[in-house]
Write a protein that holds these residues in place. Structure first.
Motif, mmCIF file in Angstrom:
data_model
loop_
_atom_site.group_PDB
_atom_site.id
_atom_site.type_symbol
_atom_site.label_atom_id
_atom_site.label_comp_id
_atom_site.label_asym_id
_atom_site.label_seq_id
_atom_site.Cartn_x
_atom_site.Cartn_y
_atom_site.Cartn_z
ATOM 1 N N GLN A 110 16.711 20.823 -13.795
ATOM 2 C CA GLN A 110 17.331 21.948 -14.491
ATOM 3 C C GLN A 110 17.506 21.637 -15.976
ATOM 4 O OE1 GLN A 110 21.049 23.163 -12.765
ATOM 5 N NE2 GLN A 110 21.582 24.499 -14.474
ATOM 6 N N VAL A 111 17.939 20.411 -16.275
ATOM 7 C CA VAL A 111 18.109 20.001 -17.668
ATOM 8 C C VAL A 111 16.742 19.943 -18.360
ATOM 9 C CG1 VAL A 111 18.877 18.152 -19.204
ATOM 10 C CG2 VAL A 111 20.236 18.747 -17.188
ATOM 11 N N ALA A 112 15.749 19.380 -17.686
ATOM 12 C CA ALA A 112 14.416 19.277 -18.280
ATOM 13 C C ALA A 112 13.856 20.651 -18.616
ATOM 14 C CB ALA A 112 13.480 18.551 -17.308
ATOM 15 N N ARG A 113 14.106 21.634 -17.735
ATOM 16 C CA ARG A 113 13.636 22.986 -18.001
ATOM 17 C C ARG A 113 14.331 23.570 -19.235
ATOM 18 N NH1 ARG A 113 11.242 26.421 -14.492
ATOM 19 N NH2 ARG A 113 11.939 25.140 -12.728
ATOM 20 N N ALA A 114 15.654 23.379 -19.324
ATOM 21 C CA ALA A 114 16.415 23.898 -20.470
ATOM 22 C C ALA A 114 15.955 23.242 -21.770
ATOM 23 C CB ALA A 114 17.911 23.668 -20.257
ATOM 24 N N VAL A 115 15.714 21.933 -21.727
ATOM 25 C CA VAL A 115 15.245 21.220 -22.918
ATOM 26 C C VAL A 115 13.874 21.747 -23.340
ATOM 27 C CG1 VAL A 115 14.470 18.991 -23.803
ATOM 28 C CG2 VAL A 115 16.611 19.149 -22.518
ATOM 29 N N ALA A 116 12.997 21.970 -22.372
ATOM 30 C CA ALA A 116 11.660 22.475 -22.687
ATOM 31 C C ALA A 116 11.724 23.865 -23.322
ATOM 32 C CB ALA A 116 10.810 22.516 -21.410
ATOM 33 N N ILE A 117 12.625 24.717 -22.814
ATOM 34 C CA ILE A 117 12.766 26.065 -23.389
ATOM 35 C C ILE A 117 13.317 25.989 -24.804
ATOM 36 C CG2 ILE A 117 14.037 28.238 -23.163
ATOM 37 C CD1 ILE A 117 13.833 27.902 -20.115
ATOM 38 N N GLN A 118 14.307 25.110 -25.004
ATOM 39 C CA GLN A 118 14.849 24.926 -26.352
ATOM 40 C C GLN A 118 13.778 24.409 -27.301
ATOM 41 O OE1 GLN A 118 17.864 25.545 -27.723
ATOM 42 N NE2 GLN A 118 18.610 26.500 -25.850
ATOM 43 N N ARG A 119 12.975 23.465 -26.856
ATOM 44 C CA ARG A 119 11.902 22.913 -27.688
ATOM 45 C C ARG A 119 10.892 23.998 -28.045
ATOM 46 N NH1 ARG A 119 6.800 20.641 -27.012
ATOM 47 N NH2 ARG A 119 6.315 18.945 -28.487
ATOM 48 N N GLN A 120 10.539 24.809 -27.059
ATOM 49 C CA GLN A 120 9.596 25.898 -27.299
ATOM 50 C C GLN A 120 10.131 26.861 -28.355
ATOM 51 O OE1 GLN A 120 7.504 27.990 -23.925
ATOM 52 N NE2 GLN A 120 8.838 29.681 -24.530
ATOM 53 N N LEU A 142 12.397 26.273 -30.717
ATOM 54 C CA LEU A 142 12.475 25.644 -32.037
ATOM 55 C C LEU A 142 11.098 25.535 -32.681
ATOM 56 C CD1 LEU A 142 15.105 22.846 -31.356
ATOM 57 C CD2 LEU A 142 15.341 24.766 -32.939
ATOM 58 N N LEU A 143 10.097 25.151 -31.893
ATOM 59 C CA LEU A 143 8.737 25.068 -32.436
ATOM 60 C C LEU A 143 8.257 26.434 -32.920
ATOM 61 C CD1 LEU A 143 7.032 22.624 -29.903
ATOM 62 C CD2 LEU A 143 7.447 22.218 -32.340
ATOM 63 N N ALA A 144 8.529 27.462 -32.132
ATOM 64 C CA ALA A 144 8.132 28.816 -32.531
ATOM 65 C C ALA A 144 8.825 29.223 -33.820
ATOM 66 C CB ALA A 144 8.461 29.799 -31.406
ATOM 67 N N GLU A 145 10.126 28.938 -33.901
ATOM 68 C CA GLU A 145 10.879 29.314 -35.100
ATOM 69 C C GLU A 145 10.361 28.603 -36.344
ATOM 70 O OE1 GLU A 145 15.387 28.727 -36.908
ATOM 71 O OE2 GLU A 145 15.068 28.608 -34.738
ATOM 72 N N PHE A 146 10.133 27.292 -36.247
ATOM 73 C CA PHE A 146 9.666 26.535 -37.405
ATOM 74 C C PHE A 146 8.251 26.961 -37.811
ATOM 75 C CE2 PHE A 146 13.237 23.762 -36.618
ATOM 76 C CZ PHE A 146 13.562 23.289 -37.885
ATOM 77 N N TYR A 147 7.394 27.232 -36.834
ATOM 78 C CA TYR A 147 6.045 27.677 -37.167
ATOM 79 C C TYR A 147 6.088 29.003 -37.925
ATOM 80 C CZ TYR A 147 1.262 29.351 -36.729
ATOM 81 O OH TYR A 147 0.015 29.836 -37.018
ATOM 82 N N MET A 148 6.871 29.966 -37.411
ATOM 83 C CA MET A 148 6.954 31.259 -38.068
ATOM 84 C C MET A 148 7.570 31.135 -39.462
ATOM 85 S SD MET A 148 6.155 34.437 -37.825
ATOM 86 C CE MET A 148 5.971 34.882 -36.090
ATOM 87 N N ARG A 149 8.601 30.322 -39.593
ATOM 88 C CA ARG A 149 9.246 30.153 -40.885
ATOM 89 C C ARG A 149 8.253 29.632 -41.922
ATOM 90 N NH1 ARG A 149 14.315 26.263 -40.843
ATOM 91 N NH2 ARG A 149 14.957 27.841 -39.308
ATOM 92 N N ARG A 150 7.441 28.655 -41.531
ATOM 93 C CA ARG A 150 6.477 28.083 -42.482
ATOM 94 C C ARG A 150 5.353 29.063 -42.809
ATOM 95 N NH1 ARG A 150 6.088 21.635 -40.747
ATOM 96 N NH2 ARG A 150 8.339 21.250 -40.939
ATOM 97 N N GLU A 151 4.945 29.850 -41.837
ATOM 98 C CA GLU A 151 3.925 30.859 -42.106
ATOM 99 C C GLU A 151 4.444 31.900 -43.106
ATOM 100 O OE1 GLU A 151 0.591 31.438 -41.035
ATOM 101 O OE2 GLU A 151 0.853 29.291 -40.692
#
Length: 342
Positions: free
Chosen positions: A150-160, A162-171
């Motif tokens: 359950q924790v691993a799933r939550a961490v993976a969703i959070q990582r996803q 954050l990566l999406a947010e940073f990618y969009m911000r830089r674009e």
């Protein structure tokens, strides 16, 4: 009864699909300090001194003492700023380092109101948060939670996320250039049709009979502004009824229709609205001034940023293979938390 006029590009809100907030027609536009007068500096006798000194000189002495006290701290901060880097250790928690880079990353994502806090308050507050989080992380790892599905799933969703947010911000940052902003300005402001606006004064009263009596007094030579001050029932009375400049959609239809149909210098017959009876005096007509590029920059960046977000998503969707079954598999179980161990 009316909408608030906004400076800069907001004045062209209708042209770019932005919605203005409404403001009361009778609101007062003058600064609350407009009638303030300067206070004389009082003089205070300095105990133990033969003469007197002004409060301003007392404040200057206090400021000097404060500067002398703070100077060593300021020098230390200047030295820290010159030598610090992202790996500078600001705390250790059971041997685990908390770094300045961690603190800066948290500080950068704080809401605007927290950014105004003094640096020392920010530093101490964020460091405490990071040390507490590190303690909790260590406790969670000791309890084996890092291996929990359950924790691993939550961490993976959070990582996803954050990566999406940073990618969009830089674009967005990469695509917002001066040329792109100027093209947006030309399309949204320069090429926009002129927006007519008028300036008017009014006298608002509760009864039609009162309005007609005031109209007769004006016809007999009475001054409109003086009558507004004496008989007006809204906040503009202290300004002689002056409403400033406004566009047609900023006022209720009855008021706008009358004002925009008048000639400069004319006084209307009584006009009924939901607020009472108005006498309107038209004082000017013009096209609304266009905001400059620099005055519009912040709003242009916001508008262009929204467009870029849509562009990026369109490009990614067009270049990807995305399959979404129409039968919506699992729809009936989306509230079954037990499926993921909750």
């Amino acid at each position: 009864m009316s909408r608030r006029a906004a400076p800069g590009l907001k004045a062209f809100a209708r042209r770019i699909g932005r919605r203005r907030k409404r403001r009361p027609l009778c609101c007062q536009r003058r600064s609350p300090f407009a009638g303030a007068t300067a206070h004389r500096v009082r003089r205070a006798r300095a105990p133990g001194l033969g003469g007197s000194m002004t409060f301003s000189s007392v404040k200057s002495a206090a400021a000097l003492a404060l500067w002398l006290t703070a100077a060593p701290l300021m020098a230390q901060e200047a030295t820290d700023a010159a030598t610090a880097n992202a790996d500078t250790v600001i705390a250790t928690v059971n041997g685990a380092a908390v770094t300045l880079g961690d603190l800066i990353a948290v500080r950068g994502d704080l809401p605007a109101q927290y950014q105004q806090l003094p640096d020392q308050a920010l530093y101490d507050g964020i460091r405490q948060q990071l040390t507490d989080q590190t303690l909790l992380k260590q406790a969670a790892e000791a309890a084996g939670l890092d291996a929990d599905p359950q924790v691993a799933r939550a961490v993976a969703i959070q990582r996803q996320g954050l990566l999406a947010e940073f990618y969009m911000r830089r674009e967005v940052e990469a695509r917002i250039t001066d040329d792109a902003l100027r093209a947006t300005y030309d399309a949204r402001v320069t090429a926009a049709a002129p927006i007519p606006e008028v300036r008017a004064s009014h006298i608002l009263v509760a009864e039609e009979e009162k309005a007609r009596d005031l109209r007769a007094q004006i016809d007999a030579g009475a001054d409109f502004a003086d009558l507004a001050i004496e008989h007006g029932t809204d906040g503009t009375k202290t300004q002689g009824g002056d409403l400033g400049y406004f566009t047609r959609e900023m006022m209720v239809p009855e008021f706008s229709d009358a004002a925009f149909a008048m000639e400069v210098g004319a006084v209307s017959q009584p006009v009924k609205s939901q607020f009472g009876w108005h006498l309107i005096k038209l004082t000017d007509k013009r096209d609304q001034p266009r905001p400059t590029f620099e005055d519009s920059r912040a709003e242009l960046e916001q508008a262009l940023g929204s467009e870029i977000v849509q562009q990026v998503m369109t490009e990614l969707r067009d270049g990807a293979t995305v399959e979404t079954p129409e039968d919506r598999p699992g729809l009936g179980a989306i509230r079954n938390d037990a499926l993921i161990g909750r």
